[in-house]
Design a protein around this motif. Structure first.
Motif, PDB file in Angstrom:
ATOM      1  N   VAL A   1       0.865  -1.174   0.000  1.00  0.00           N
ATOM      2  CA  VAL A   1       0.000   0.000   0.000  1.00  0.00           C
ATOM      3  C   VAL A   1       0.903   1.225   0.000  1.00  0.00           C
ATOM      4  N   VAL A   2       0.800   2.039  -1.028  1.00  0.00           N
ATOM      5  CA  VAL A   2       1.598   3.254  -1.128  1.00  0.00           C
ATOM      6  C   VAL A   2       0.780   4.396  -0.543  1.00  0.00           C
ATOM      7  N   GLY A   3       1.156   4.830   0.657  1.00  0.00           N
ATOM      8  CA  GLY A   3       0.429   5.881   1.351  1.00  0.00           C
ATOM      9  C   GLY A   3      -0.067   5.393   2.699  1.00  0.00           C
ATOM     10  N   GLY A   4       0.365   6.076   3.766  1.00  0.00           N
ATOM     11  CA  GLY A   4       0.012   5.650   5.114  1.00  0.00           C
ATOM     12  C   GLY A   4      -0.930   6.582   5.839  1.00  0.00           C
ATOM     13  N   GLY A   5      -1.715   7.361   5.079  1.00  0.00           N
ATOM     14  CA  GLY A   5      -2.801   8.113   5.700  1.00  0.00           C
ATOM     15  C   GLY A   5      -3.946   7.180   6.047  1.00  0.00           C
ATOM     16  N   ILE A   6      -5.067   7.746   6.456  1.00  0.00           N
ATOM     17  CA  ILE A   6      -6.148   6.902   6.957  1.00  0.00           C
ATOM     18  C   ILE A   6      -6.726   6.016   5.866  1.00  0.00           C
ATOM     19  N   VAL A   7      -6.766   6.484   4.610  1.00  0.00           N
ATOM     20  CA  VAL A   7      -7.290   5.651   3.523  1.00  0.00           C
ATOM     21  C   VAL A   7      -6.356   4.468   3.273  1.00  0.00           C
ATOM     22  N   GLY A   8      -5.052   4.745   3.218  1.00  0.00           N
ATOM     23  CA  GLY A   8      -4.092   3.662   3.026  1.00  0.00           C
ATOM     24  C   GLY A   8      -4.087   2.684   4.174  1.00  0.00           C
ATOM     25  N   LEU A   9      -4.154   3.203   5.409  1.00  0.00           N
ATOM     26  CA  LEU A   9      -4.147   2.323   6.583  1.00  0.00           C
ATOM     27  C   LEU A   9      -5.390   1.434   6.627  1.00  0.00           C
ATOM     28  N   CYS A  10      -6.549   1.992   6.316  1.00  0.00           N
ATOM     29  CA  CYS A  10      -7.775   1.173   6.322  1.00  0.00           C
ATOM     30  C   CYS A  10      -7.730   0.131   5.208  1.00  0.00           C
ATOM     31  N   SER A  11      -7.169   0.499   4.055  1.00  0.00           N
ATOM     32  CA  SER A  11      -6.998  -0.489   2.988  1.00  0.00           C
ATOM     33  C   SER A  11      -6.068  -1.602   3.451  1.00  0.00           C
ATOM     34  N   ALA A  12      -4.980  -1.222   4.119  1.00  0.00           N
ATOM     35  CA  ALA A  12      -4.025  -2.210   4.616  1.00  0.00           C
ATOM     36  C   ALA A  12      -4.658  -3.134   5.644  1.00  0.00           C
ATOM     37  N   LEU A  13      -5.456  -2.573   6.556  1.00  0.00           N
ATOM     38  CA  LEU A  13      -6.097  -3.393   7.582  1.00  0.00           C
ATOM     39  C   LEU A  13      -7.095  -4.377   6.962  1.00  0.00           C
ATOM     40  N   HIS A  14      -7.856  -3.909   5.977  1.00  0.00           N
ATOM     41  CA  HIS A  14      -8.816  -4.820   5.344  1.00  0.00           C
ATOM     42  C   HIS A  14      -8.113  -5.925   4.563  1.00  0.00           C
ATOM     43  N   LEU A  15      -7.044  -5.600   3.868  1.00  0.00           N
ATOM     44  CA  LEU A  15      -6.286  -6.631   3.162  1.00  0.00           C
ATOM     45  C   LEU A  15      -5.664  -7.607   4.155  1.00  0.00           C
ATOM     46  N   GLN A  16      -5.165  -7.081   5.252  1.00  0.00           N
ATOM     47  CA  GLN A  16      -4.563  -7.919   6.298  1.00  0.00           C
ATOM     48  C   GLN A  16      -5.589  -8.910   6.851  1.00  0.00           C
TER      49      GLN A  16
END
Length: 426
Positions: free
Chosen positions: A10-25
């Motif tokens: 995930v390129v980008g660690g703002g809230i959109v990137g973090l939520c994308s990362a958590l859902h993929l995780q």
């Protein structure tokens, strides 16, 4: 130097990137987030601290064309344009004006509300809510109008909110004073947006990032420079410190997303609305909750140990130096409501809100690469839409139907595809 591969980058660690990362995780992916700085240093750590559940209107509304001269001539205007940036901004501005047509505003508000209706539920699926230890608090917010003239201008916005099924409650001065005693005698009307949440932006963003890393996610403080492309897929992400293999890539880099997608061979008219704010460590006032002083377009949010002021937008790109006079204007506006507010130790900031001219994000699969997913351009509503966007990125990655129809957010809606980039080491 090469790094070991990851299932998803995930390129980008703002809230959109973090939520994308958590859902993929949660779906079983090994996830790495790459960001330029630590959690909370970008726009997700610098905002008004509100879940804007009630704000389903785009920035461009009918009649906005009459405001353009003021945007250019008055640097203190709530939405201002720097003259030097105007030539570069003109294509964006023309699309912005086109998006202000009544029929188009109706379509956009429906699309925004479609995401907002799932906003709180999607966060609750990821995180405990409320969670004061993580800087997340329960409670609605107040739209405060200091004059009859200001409230009369709100009629269109209230009509649209009600049409979209967003609950609001109009309050007279006594109703406002019962909920916000500090506003007694200073407010003509209030509009209460109930059943929402507010937060301390850097604290909450850091807590979400900690949840990701504690579950095994990896955070790399690096800058993405390029991508290795094989056929219609990205095989690796190139950073200033090495190469990271990936079977799936999410571009969620906020205002910097446009330069990245251009590398991939397409484009969207992403620009940045530069938002200003102030953190006041000991304001000496007590509020019943957050509010937006609509006469001056300033958000005022109390969190433990400080008061947050945020508001106004400036169209000047990513490189122009900040104009902190706009932050000073927020202090003056707040003092209209709270003359005795203490501002000793006030910390001013400026952040970049990634914005498309139609106020809608891009959410969807890349039109060039089959393993690249896009999640950027959320404007003022990045926090509000962060979790539902991440949910849909996870659904797309696993080829599932998405919670919300993605047609309004498709990356090709602007018809400005770039030239196909030659393949790297085909």
């Amino acid at each position: 130097m090469s790094s070991s591969g990851a299932d998803a980058v995930v390129v980008g660690g703002g809230i959109v990137g973090l939520c994308s990362a958590l859902h993929l995780q949660r779906r079983g992916y090994e996830v790495t987030v790459i960001d330029r700085g630590p959690p909370g240093t970008g726009a997700s750590g610098h905002n008004a601290g509100l879940f804007s559940i009630g704000n389903c209107l785009p920035t461009a509304t009918p009649g906005v064309i009459r405001s353009v001269p003021k945007m250019l001539l008055d640097p203190s205007s709530p939405l201002a344009i720097r003259w030097r940036y105007l030539p570069r901004l003109t294509p964006w501005l023309l699309r912005f004006l086109a998006a202000s047509r009544p029929g188009r505003v109706e379509q956009i508000s429906v699309a925004i509300a479609g995401l907002q209706h799932h906003a709180v539920r999607a966060f609750a699926d990821l995180l405990p809510m409320p969670d004061p230890d993580a800087g997340l608090y329960e409670g609605g917010h107040l739209l405060a109008y200091g004059s009859e003239a200001a409230f009369s201008k709100a009629a269109y916005g209230l009509e649209v909110r009600r049409a979209r099924g967003i609950p609001v409650e109009v309050l007279d001065p006594s109703g406002v004073a019962s909920l916000y005693p500090a506003l007694s005698g200073r407010i003509s009307h209030g509009v209460l947006v109930p059943d929402s949440y507010y937060f301390d932006p850097p604290v909450f963003t850091a807590a979400v990032a900690a949840r990701f890393t504690h579950a095994g996610g990896r955070w790399l403080e690096q800058t993405v420079r390029d991508f290795r492309i094989k056929g219609d897929r990205i095989s690796a992400v190139e950073t200033d410190e090495g190469r990271l293999g990936a079977s799936l890539v999410v571009i969620a880099a906020g205002a910097w997303s446009r330069s990245l997608v251009r590398i991939l061979g397409f484009d969207t008219p992403l620009d940045t609305e530069r938002g200003y704010g102030v953190r006041i460590p000991d304001p000496g006032i007590e509020l019943g909750g957050p509010l937006i002083y609509m006469d001056r377009h300033v958000g005022i949010t109390p969190v433990p140990g400080r008061l947050l002021l945020a508001g106004t937008d400036e169209l000047a790109g990513l490189r122009a130096p900040p104009n902190y006079a706009r932050a000073e204007a927020l202090i003056r506006a707040a003092r209209e409501l709270f003359p005795d507010m203490n501002t000793d130790g006030a910390e001013k900031w400026m952040s970049f809100r990634p914005s498309h001219p139609d106020s809608l994000p891009v959410i969807g699969r890349s039109p060039r690469q089959e393993n690249v997913y896009l999640a950027y351009g959320h404007g003022h509503l990045g926090f509000t839409m962060g979790a539902i966007t991440g949910e849909m990125i996870g659904q797309l990655a696993d080829a599932e139907d998405t919670t919300v129809e993605l047609e309004p957010f498709r990356p090709t809606r602007f018809r400005m595809m770039g030239r196909r980039r030659p393949l790297i080491n085909p």
